[in-house]
Motif scaffolding. Structure first.
Motif, PDB file in Angstrom:
ATOM      1  N   TYR B   2       0.618  -1.281  -0.005  1.00  0.00           N
ATOM      2  CA  TYR B   2      -0.018   0.061  -0.099  1.00  0.00           C
ATOM      3  C   TYR B   2       0.838   1.382  -0.179  1.00  0.00           C
ATOM      4  CZ  TYR B   2      -3.979  -2.921   1.290  1.00  0.00           C
ATOM      5  OH  TYR B   2      -5.014  -3.671   1.286  1.00  0.00           O
ATOM      6  N   VAL B   4       2.586   4.172   1.417  1.00  0.00           N
ATOM      7  CA  VAL B   4       3.064   4.484   2.671  1.00  0.00           C
ATOM      8  C   VAL B   4       3.279   5.925   2.745  1.00  0.00           C
ATOM      9  CG1 VAL B   4       3.934   2.017   3.297  1.00  0.00           C
ATOM     10  CG2 VAL B   4       5.481   3.996   2.141  1.00  0.00           C
ATOM     11  N   ASN B   5       3.184   6.706   1.888  1.00  0.00           N
ATOM     12  CA  ASN B   5       3.703   8.067   2.037  1.00  0.00           C
ATOM     13  C   ASN B   5       2.644   8.754   1.617  1.00  0.00           C
ATOM     14  OD1 ASN B   5       6.345   7.499   2.381  1.00  0.00           O
ATOM     15  ND2 ASN B   5       6.693   6.876   0.649  1.00  0.00           N
ATOM     16  N   PRO B   6       2.735  10.243   2.096  1.00  0.00           N
ATOM     17  CA  PRO B   6       1.625  10.999   2.117  1.00  0.00           C
ATOM     18  C   PRO B   6       1.224  11.444   0.804  1.00  0.00           C
ATOM     19  CG  PRO B   6       3.369  12.428   2.819  1.00  0.00           C
ATOM     20  CD  PRO B   6       3.709  10.661   2.926  1.00  0.00           C
ATOM     21  N   GLN B   7       0.160  11.619   0.140  1.00  0.00           N
ATOM     22  CA  GLN B   7      -0.401  11.701  -1.067  1.00  0.00           C
ATOM     23  C   GLN B   7      -0.101  13.270  -1.403  1.00  0.00           C
ATOM     24  OE1 GLN B   7      -4.418  10.647  -0.831  1.00  0.00           O
ATOM     25  NE2 GLN B   7      -3.812   8.407  -0.987  1.00  0.00           N
ATOM     26  N   PRO B  72       3.517   8.259  -5.904  1.00  0.00           N
ATOM     27  CA  PRO B  72       4.821   8.677  -6.320  1.00  0.00           C
ATOM     28  C   PRO B  72       5.195   8.515  -7.685  1.00  0.00           C
ATOM     29  CG  PRO B  72       4.937   7.595  -4.459  1.00  0.00           C
ATOM     30  CD  PRO B  72       3.604   7.248  -4.941  1.00  0.00           C
TER      31      PRO B  72
END
Lengths: 775, 177
Positions: B2, B4-7, B72
């Motif tokens: 999934y 894992v980082n901010p959109q 990303p």
């Protein structure tokens, strides 16, 4: 077995190589082996990263399983019997090794990783003597990913540790596996650089020579170097390091595991900052200025000169100012020496402007491992990712793994690598009011009011629905709240007010406070007593006849121009420093070259009041001496009692005996009301401008995070002022003006302009004027 | 894994480069997956973007897709570089993929390749000078073994292909100028 041991439900009994062990249920075979001293070869597995199982090197033989299994991705099962050295396991490992070497160049002597390469080591154990592979090898084109990491992608074995690090730990997603099958290569999204502030860790993670340390490239082989323990000189986390030295010169820095602080990582500033040690303006011999001319002299002459200068004025007329990266021992002796001479003008808070709260040890109610236990984290006035990258990483992990909700009150949207719950971004005046509104909401909900002027000020701030929502979460008994205060708050003209509000908020929400200390050892300066009743701002403005500047330079001061003018006017300026730039040489009378923390024995207090001791890692250059020795001799020459130390351990013992107890909480303060017509300035010290070392590290200065001469504002403000990108403008702050270039940046809130502090700005005057070239 | 980082909420490039039609296609793909798994829509989105962009994916349009999907950029590039039906370099209007996998190879795919290369004067992976036809390099099995040798012309299957038939196809493709 005759004796039946009781095994807890969450543990299982397994055997690896006939050795019995009880290990946590759900853990992997490789973890069990690692924790019990059984070595299994591996490339892609790393204890801090997710499991990829794509190198297949860790194949082991499991009883009753027809094929070898990868130990990193095989969970332990009750009564499992694993053999890591059986014929089947070894055969599997050897075969994988042969495949890994098919496309890998066999030219270790010309590879920078040679001698410390995991592939080299493991191929010694599992590789064939001769390569059976006759065909063409794959080659890859190297990308330029910045000034810190050099790439040689032909050597890559696509273990994807770097990809996983940048995705999971740093959160920046900069590298990926491009292509397919045997042509997969690790690369960026076409020509981008890797800009994470922790990017250097991929150098350590890379098991081969694909990603190597650019400044260190081809400087030395691992076996030529000695390893010395060190402590970070750039932030108050106190990350544990190893300095690798050859002939007494530090060539590179790598992390030293410390689970309670930096885990297995260090920030790029800690890794490459020390390279500033060889800056052009390093002082190698004592220097004195006579009739405006500098000359290099020997130590006795310089000391005599310094003593004469110090004796020419009384202690009361002397001011002592220090930076925040010296050792406790130096701070202790400095304070002891000058307080014995009746000097009560000492301070280390050079960058601060509001001193309405008395100097104190920063309040930190938890340790780093405790960060993850907070469900509500509020960051107040801080670019935490640049101030303490390791703390930012811990907050990120709390968000990622424990679903912590992080809210922010800032003057710029820093683009943190976690989702923001409530993002209160407004100019330097408005975000503090937002914090006041939050306090107002909490006061309304808890029916507890803060008294005094601060309470009144809070009452005057409008409440709003969003902040009320946050307030409800904060006072919820099921949520642990953590308030993080950073340097934007600390250097804010309303710093006292901000801290008073946060203190009150924490107490009323049963929360904790993490107040980030400035620099590496400002906590040490506070504990060791480089403090007085007069603050740095007043001292800079005073008519002191004599100044002693200890390991600080012009850029460390909030009011750089005023500091320079004041020193210039003073009768004498005695400088103890490792470096002296042009500005310093203009005003100083004598410069005594002292060692950096990496070159002396000493200790640092970190943010958590841990006193971490270290030995010298590097030789002192030329005639430079450890600061504590210089102070000791100076103490004797000035006939001050108690300066007969033979060894630093005696000073250390005295430092150990100092109280590390924080003074009582904040006192009631008067509220400074700020009012600015037009644009509000937000200025802060850039990540690689925090101290003299990082300013001189070329590798860091070439990254995109280095300070620049840009004036940033968002497009709507730019439109109003009819400014375009890259347009030259003049920024006027009081009687200071500076030429800058416009940079349109949507992370700056409306009504605000942003510039790096190093262009000569001060953080306490928010009113500025921007003049375009044409007007 | 999934996200894992901010959109990333910045959609400047996406709004600038993607047409309404492309956006609608992307939305229809997004609707098929759980809202926290926007990465799943990357292949469908890339097809739409590639069609919009004249048959290939530029760096900018990949970034635009990443922005639109809030993932990303590297993830989009990874997918685009992985699949042979995505083209990350400018290529011809029509793509001819000749399957060279086992069944087709046994049934004479190599002859077809030779013939195609000779008649167009280009190698696999190259584009004709007029920019009309690209011979896709190394197409793997296209799941048409029953009609081997098979080729894929702009997503249309041609089975039991002979050199003569190939000439006809090329003529048709070239004739559309």
């Amino acid at each position: 077995m005759s004796e039946q041991k009781t095994i807890p439900d969450n543990m299982v009994r397994i055997e690896i190589d006939d050795k019995e062990m009880i290990v946590p249920r759900g853990s992997m075979v490789i973890e069990a082996a690692d924790n019990n001293g059984i070595s299994i070869p591996r490339f892609c597995y790393h204890k801090k990263l997710s499991i990829a199982a794509n190198c297949r090197m860790c194949m082991v033989d499991v009883e009753k399983v027809p094929k070898p299994l990868p130990a990193c991705a095989t969970p332990v099962m009750p009564d499992m019997k694993v053999y890591t050295k059986s014929k089947r396991a070894i055969d599997a490992q050897r075969n994988v090794m042969e495949f890994l070497l098919i496309n890998h160049p066999l030219d270790c002597p010309v590879c920078d990783q040679g001698g410390e390469c995991e592939l080299q080591d493991i191929s010694m154990g599992y590789g064939r003597g001769v390569s059976r592979y006759q065909d063409e090898k794959r080659v890859a084109i190297d990308e330029d990913i910045g000034s810190l990491i050099s790439t040689e992608m032909t050597r890559c074995i696509t273990c994807t540790r770097c990809v996983r690090f940048l995705e999971e730990i740093s959160g920046t997603d900069e590298l990926g596996g491009i292509g397919r099958g045997d042509r997969t290569q690790i690369g960026t999204m076409v020509g981008r650089s890797v800009d994470s502030v922790m990017s250097g860790n991929v150098i350590d993670l890379c098991p081969v020579g694909a990603l190597t340390n650019k400044p260190f490239r081809f400087k030395a082989r691992s076996w030529e170097m000695m390893s010395a323990n060190g402590i970070s000189m750039h932030d108050a986390i106190g990350s544990n390091l190893f300095y690798h030295t050859r002939k007494g010169e530090i060539l590179r820095t790598v992390p030293r595991d410390n689970e309670s602080l930096n885990e297995a990582w260090i920030s790029d500033r800690d890794r490459f900052g020390v390279l500033g040690q060889n800056g052009d303006d390093r002082i190698l011999k004592p220097m004195i200025k006579q009739a405006g001319v500098w000359s290099e002299v020997d130590w006795p002459k310089a000391m005599d000169f310094a003593v004469k200068k110090l004796q020419s004025t009384s202690g009361k007329d002397t001011t002592v100012l220090t930076g925040s990266q010296s050792t406790n021992e130096e701070y202790f002796l400095l304070s002891k020496l000058f307080k014995a001479m009746n000097c009560d003008n000492l301070d280390y808070r050079l960058n601060q402007s509001d001193f309405s709260q008395p100097h104190n040890i920063p309040r930190v109610d938890l340790d780093l491992n405790g960060v993850k236990d907070n469900q509500q984290i509020v960051i107040i006035g801080s670019n935490v990712n640049h101030e303490q990258p390791i703390l930012a990483h811990r907050i990120r992990q709390a968000w990622l793994k424990n679903d912590a909700q992080v809210s922010v009150f800032n003057a710029k949207d820093y683009g943190f690598r976690f989702n923001i719950f409530h993002n209160y971004i407004a100019n330097q005046i408005e975000w503090v009011k937002g914090l006041g509104s939050l306090a107002h909401c909490v006061a309304d909900l808890t029916k507890v009011k803060l008294t005094g002027e601060v309470g009144e000020w809070i009452d005057n701030q409008a409440t709003d629905e969003n902040l009320n929502h946050l307030a409800k979460q904060l006072i919820n008994k099921d949520n642990n709240a953590l308030f993080v205060i950073g340097q934007v708050a600390n250097n804010h003209p309303q710093a006292g007010l901000i801290k008073a509000i946060v203190e009150w908020l924490a107490d009323n929400t049963d929360g904790k406070v993490y107040e980030m200390a400035c620099g590496a050892n400002s906590v040490g300066a506070e504990i060791c007593g480089v403090t007085s009743n007069t603050n740095a701002a007043d001292l800079i403005n005073s008519k002191s006849k004599s100044f002693v500047i200890y390991q600080a330079e012009n850029d460390d001061f909030n009011r750089m121009q005023l500091a320079h003018e004041t020193f210039d006017k003073a009768d004498s300026v005695v400088v103890f420093s490792s470096f002296a730039d042009k500005n310093m040489k203009e005003v100083a009378d004598v410069i005594l070259p002292i060692g950096l923390a990496s070159e002396v024995a000493g200790s640092f207090f970190n943010n958590f009041l841990e006193n971490q001791k270290f030995k010298p890692a590097a030789n002192l250059p030329k005639e430079a001496k450890p600061g504590w020795r210089v102070l000791r001799v100076l103490g004797n020459m000035l006939n001050v009692d108690g300066f007969d130390y033979d060894d630093i351990s005696e000073v250390m013992a005295e430092v150990d005996a100092l109280s590390t107890k924080r003074k009582a909480s904040f006192q009631p303060i008067e509220v400074t009301h700020l009012n600015v017509d037009g644009l509000v300035l937000h200025t802060e010290t850039a990540i690689y401008d925090v101290d003299m070392l990082s300013r001189r590290s070329n590798a860091l200065q070439e990254t995109i995070h280095a300070s620049n001469d840009c004036l940033s504002l968002n497009s709507s403000e730019a439109e109003k002022l009819k400014l375009e990108n890259a347009m030259p403008v003049t920024l006027i702050q009081g009687d200071y003006s500076v030429e800058l270039f416009i940079n349109i940046d949507e992370s700056i809130p409306t009504g605000s302009v942003f510039a790096n502090k190093c262009v000569g700005l001060r953080s306490d005057v928010l009113e500025v004027e921007v003049r375009g070239e044409s007007s | 894994m999934y996200q894992v980082n901010p959109q990333n909420n910045d959609k400047t490039l996406a709004n600038e480069l993607l047409t309404q039609e492309t956006k609608e296609t992307i939305e229809s793909w997004l609707a098929k997956y759980p809202s926290d798994q926007r990465r799943s829509a990357v292949i469908g989105s890339l097809h739409a973007a590639q069609e919009q962009n004249g048959g290939w994916l530029s760096k900018e349009i990949m970034q635009a897709v990443a922005q639109y999907l809030e993932i990303p950029a590297i993830w989009v590039y990874e997918a685009a570089s992985f699949y042979s039906m995505f083209f990350t370099k400018a290529c011809g209007k029509h793509k001819v993929s000749i399957c060279t996998n086992i069944s087709c190879m046994l049934n004479g795919a190599e002859k077809i390749v030779d013939h195609a290369e000779k008649s167009l004067g280009i190698k696999l992976g190259e584009t004709t000078e007029d920019g009309q036809i690209t011979l896709v390099k190394e197409e793997e099995c296209i799941a048409a073994c029953v009609g081997a040798p098979a080729i894929l012309v702009d997503e249309h299957y041609h089975e039991n292909v002979t050199p003569e038939e190939l000439d006809k196809i090329f003529k048709k493709l070239g004739g559309e100028k």
